[in-house]
Design a protein around this motif. Structure first.
Motif, PDB file in Angstrom:
ATOM      1  N   GLY A   1       0.821  -1.205   0.000  1.00 17.58           N
ATOM      2  CA  GLY A   1       0.000   0.000   0.000  1.00 17.58           C
ATOM      3  C   GLY A   1       0.855   1.255   0.000  1.00 17.58           C
ATOM      4  O   GLY A   1       2.093   1.175   0.104  1.00 17.58           O
ATOM      5  N   ILE A   2       0.197   2.396  -0.120  1.00 17.85           N
ATOM      6  CA  ILE A   2       0.908   3.682  -0.085  1.00 17.85           C
ATOM      7  C   ILE A   2       1.733   3.785   1.219  1.00 17.85           C
ATOM      8  O   ILE A   2       1.227   3.469   2.291  1.00 17.85           O
ATOM      9  N   GLY A   3       3.001   4.165   1.047  1.00 17.55           N
ATOM     10  CA  GLY A   3       3.862   4.382   2.214  1.00 17.55           C
ATOM     11  C   GLY A   3       4.352   3.125   2.897  1.00 17.55           C
ATOM     12  O   GLY A   3       4.975   3.187   3.957  1.00 17.55           O
ATOM     13  N   SER A   4       4.120   1.953   2.280  1.00 13.33           N
ATOM     14  CA  SER A   4       4.559   0.710   2.927  1.00 13.33           C
ATOM     15  C   SER A   4       6.083   0.543   2.832  1.00 13.33           C
ATOM     16  O   SER A   4       6.678  -0.120   3.678  1.00 13.33           O
ATOM     17  N   GLY A   5       6.669   1.149   1.790  1.00 13.90           N
ATOM     18  CA  GLY A   5       8.120   1.040   1.620  1.00 13.90           C
ATOM     19  C   GLY A   5       8.539   0.372   0.312  1.00 13.90           C
ATOM     20  O   GLY A   5       9.636  -0.161   0.213  1.00 13.90           O
ATOM     21  N   LYS A   6       7.665   0.458  -0.711  1.00 15.31           N
ATOM     22  CA  LYS A   6       8.003  -0.139  -2.012  1.00 15.31           C
ATOM     23  C   LYS A   6       9.239   0.522  -2.632  1.00 15.31           C
ATOM     24  O   LYS A   6      10.101  -0.165  -3.149  1.00 15.31           O
ATOM     25  N   SER A   7       9.263   1.859  -2.580  1.00 17.51           N
ATOM     26  CA  SER A   7      10.400   2.555  -3.205  1.00 17.51           C
ATOM     27  C   SER A   7      11.679   2.214  -2.450  1.00 17.51           C
ATOM     28  O   SER A   7      12.717   1.954  -3.081  1.00 17.51           O
ATOM     29  N   ALA A   8      11.592   2.186  -1.125  1.00 18.48           N
ATOM     30  CA  ALA A   8      12.768   1.824  -0.315  1.00 18.48           C
ATOM     31  C   ALA A   8      13.209   0.406  -0.689  1.00 18.48           C
ATOM     32  O   ALA A   8      14.404   0.152  -0.880  1.00 18.48           O
TER      33      ALA A   8
ATOM     34  N   ARG B   1       4.167   7.393   8.066  1.00 15.14           N
ATOM     35  CA  ARG B   1       5.294   7.586   7.134  1.00 15.14           C
ATOM     36  C   ARG B   1       4.910   8.480   5.965  1.00 15.14           C
ATOM     37  O   ARG B   1       5.729   9.271   5.498  1.00 15.14           O
TER      38      ARG B   1
ATOM     39  N   ARG C   1       6.471  11.992   4.787  1.00 14.92           N
ATOM     40  CA  ARG C   1       7.114  12.080   3.469  1.00 14.92           C
ATOM     41  C   ARG C   1       6.508  13.195   2.615  1.00 14.92           C
ATOM     42  O   ARG C   1       7.219  13.946   1.963  1.00 14.92           O
TER      43      ARG C   1
ATOM     44  N   ASN D   1       7.723  -4.481   7.281  1.00 18.13           N
ATOM     45  CA  ASN D   1       8.594  -3.301   7.223  1.00 18.13           C
ATOM     46  C   ASN D   1       8.301  -2.330   8.366  1.00 18.13           C
ATOM     47  O   ASN D   1       8.347  -1.124   8.187  1.00 18.13           O
TER      48      ASN D   1
ATOM     49  N   GLY E   1      10.151  -2.472  11.060  1.00 22.73           N
ATOM     50  CA  GLY E   1      11.464  -2.256  11.687  1.00 22.73           C
ATOM     51  C   GLY E   1      12.254  -1.171  10.967  1.00 22.73           C
ATOM     52  O   GLY E   1      11.684  -0.351  10.246  1.00 22.73           O
ATOM     53  N   THR E   2      13.562  -1.204  11.145  1.00 20.67           N
ATOM     54  CA  THR E   2      14.416  -0.180  10.531  1.00 20.67           C
ATOM     55  C   THR E   2      14.654  -0.508   9.059  1.00 20.67           C
ATOM     56  O   THR E   2      14.366  -1.621   8.599  1.00 20.67           O
ATOM     57  N   LEU E   3      15.230   0.465   8.337  1.00 16.78           N
ATOM     58  CA  LEU E   3      15.577   0.217   6.936  1.00 16.78           C
ATOM     59  C   LEU E   3      16.631  -0.882   6.835  1.00 16.78           C
ATOM     60  O   LEU E   3      16.637  -1.650   5.865  1.00 16.78           O
TER      61      LEU E   3
HETATM   62  P1  ADP Z   1       5.960   3.581  -1.014  1.00 17.64           P
HETATM   63  O1  ADP Z   1       6.909   3.625  -2.187  1.00 17.64           O
HETATM   64  O2  ADP Z   1       5.445   2.213  -0.733  1.00 17.64           O
HETATM   65  O3  ADP Z   1       4.849   4.602  -1.065  1.00 17.64           O
HETATM   66  P2  ADP Z   1       8.287   4.583   0.445  1.00 17.64           P
HETATM   67  O4  ADP Z   1       9.349   3.590   0.088  1.00 17.64           O
HETATM   68  O5  ADP Z   1       8.333   5.924  -0.217  1.00 17.64           O
HETATM   69  O6  ADP Z   1       6.813   3.933   0.287  1.00 17.64           O
HETATM   70  O7  ADP Z   1       8.282   4.741   2.035  1.00 17.64           O
HETATM   71  C1  ADP Z   1       7.437   5.717   2.664  1.00 17.64           C
HETATM   72  C2  ADP Z   1       8.276   6.582   3.599  1.00 17.64           C
HETATM   73  O8  ADP Z   1       8.685   5.786   4.702  1.00 17.64           O
HETATM   74  C3  ADP Z   1       9.542   7.124   2.948  1.00 17.64           C
HETATM   75  O9  ADP Z   1       9.807   8.415   3.447  1.00 17.64           O
HETATM   76  C4  ADP Z   1      10.614   6.133   3.404  1.00 17.64           C
HETATM   77  O10 ADP Z   1      11.895   6.726   3.480  1.00 17.64           O
HETATM   78  C5  ADP Z   1      10.099   5.741   4.787  1.00 17.64           C
HETATM   79  N1  ADP Z   1      10.448   4.351   5.151  1.00 17.64           N
HETATM   80  C6  ADP Z   1      10.297   3.246   4.397  1.00 17.64           C
HETATM   81  N2  ADP Z   1      10.694   2.152   5.084  1.00 17.64           N
HETATM   82  C7  ADP Z   1      11.095   2.593   6.295  1.00 17.64           C
HETATM   83  C8  ADP Z   1      11.633   1.942   7.474  1.00 17.64           C
HETATM   84  N3  ADP Z   1      11.808   0.617   7.547  1.00 17.64           N
HETATM   85  N4  ADP Z   1      11.934   2.724   8.533  1.00 17.64           N
HETATM   86  C9  ADP Z   1      11.740   4.056   8.495  1.00 17.64           C
HETATM   87  N5  ADP Z   1      11.260   4.733   7.431  1.00 17.64           N
HETATM   88  C10 ADP Z   1      10.934   4.006   6.346  1.00 17.64           C
END
Ligand code: ADP
Length: 196
Positions: free
Chosen positions: A8-15, A138, A142, A173, A175-177
């Protein structure tokens, strides 16, 4: 071999896709492909302008997305027309770009992987999984949006439990990056082993 990456939105796909890329794995973003097929001067954009009239274009010749959204919102038939024009083109482009990536596998990043049945193109799928409270927190950090706007987007997407049931792999996700990175590293080894 194609791995679908969703969440979902903000789950951390881009990360997560940045981690795959750091491992040398090519990632294709479904949203970027969807934008590119209606880029200025594209045949699909001409077809849209013919159907909806040229005021569907901005003065610069780009697609006026807000206006198009409004038009298809009020006309289901137009929505069907638009989807039958764009969906095959998007699929074809995505597959072409995925094929161009180096072995052993490539990643298709798509927020609506399951909603749009794009998992049918994938050998395995990875769900980046967090509770809604973490998504809200998150995304508001962001982007310049409030929690209600984020919640509306969350509500428009498939529920977390349905996505969990449909994914081959769920990566927590919360936990930490660094945690995310090591979970992806483990999955990467699995995909490399599977594809050889
Ligand atoms: P999506 O692409 O799914 O919308 P993002 O990868 O942009 O999500 O992540 C949403 C926000 O949360 C970003 O600012 C990202 O840096 C942050 N983030 C992602 N994973 C973590 C994590 N494990 N711990 C802390 N911040 C995170």
């Amino acid at each position: 071999m194609i791995v679908g990456l969703t969440g979902g939105i903000g789950s951390g796909k881009s990360a997560a896709s940045r981690v795959f890329e750091s491992l040398g794995i090519g990632c294709v973003d479904a949203d970027v492909v969807a934008r590119d097929v209606v880029a200025k001067g594209s045949p699909a954009l001409s077809a849209i302008a013919e159907k909806f009239g040229s005021d569907i274009l901005t003065p610069e010749g780009q697609l006026n997305r807000g206006l198009l959204r409004e038009r298809i919102f009020t006309s289901p038939a137009d929505r069907v027309w638009l989807e039958s024009l764009l969906h095959p083109l998007i699929r074809e482009q995505m597959l072409a770009q995925l094929k161009q990536q180096l072995p052993p596998y490539s990643v298709l990043v798509a927020p609506l992987l399951f909603e749009n049945n794009l998992d049918a193109l994938c050998d395995e799928t990875v769900l980046i999984d967090v509770p809604e409270s973490v998504q809200r927190q998150r995304v508001t950090q962001r982007d310049r949006v409030d929690e209600n706007q984020v919640q509306r987007i969350i509500d428009s997407q498939m529920s977390r439990s349905d996505k969990q049931a449909r994914a081959t792999h769920c990566l927590d996700n919360t936990g930490t990056l660094a945690h995310l990175e090591s979970a992806i590293l483990a999955l990467h080894s699995h995909f490399v082993a599977k594809s050889s």
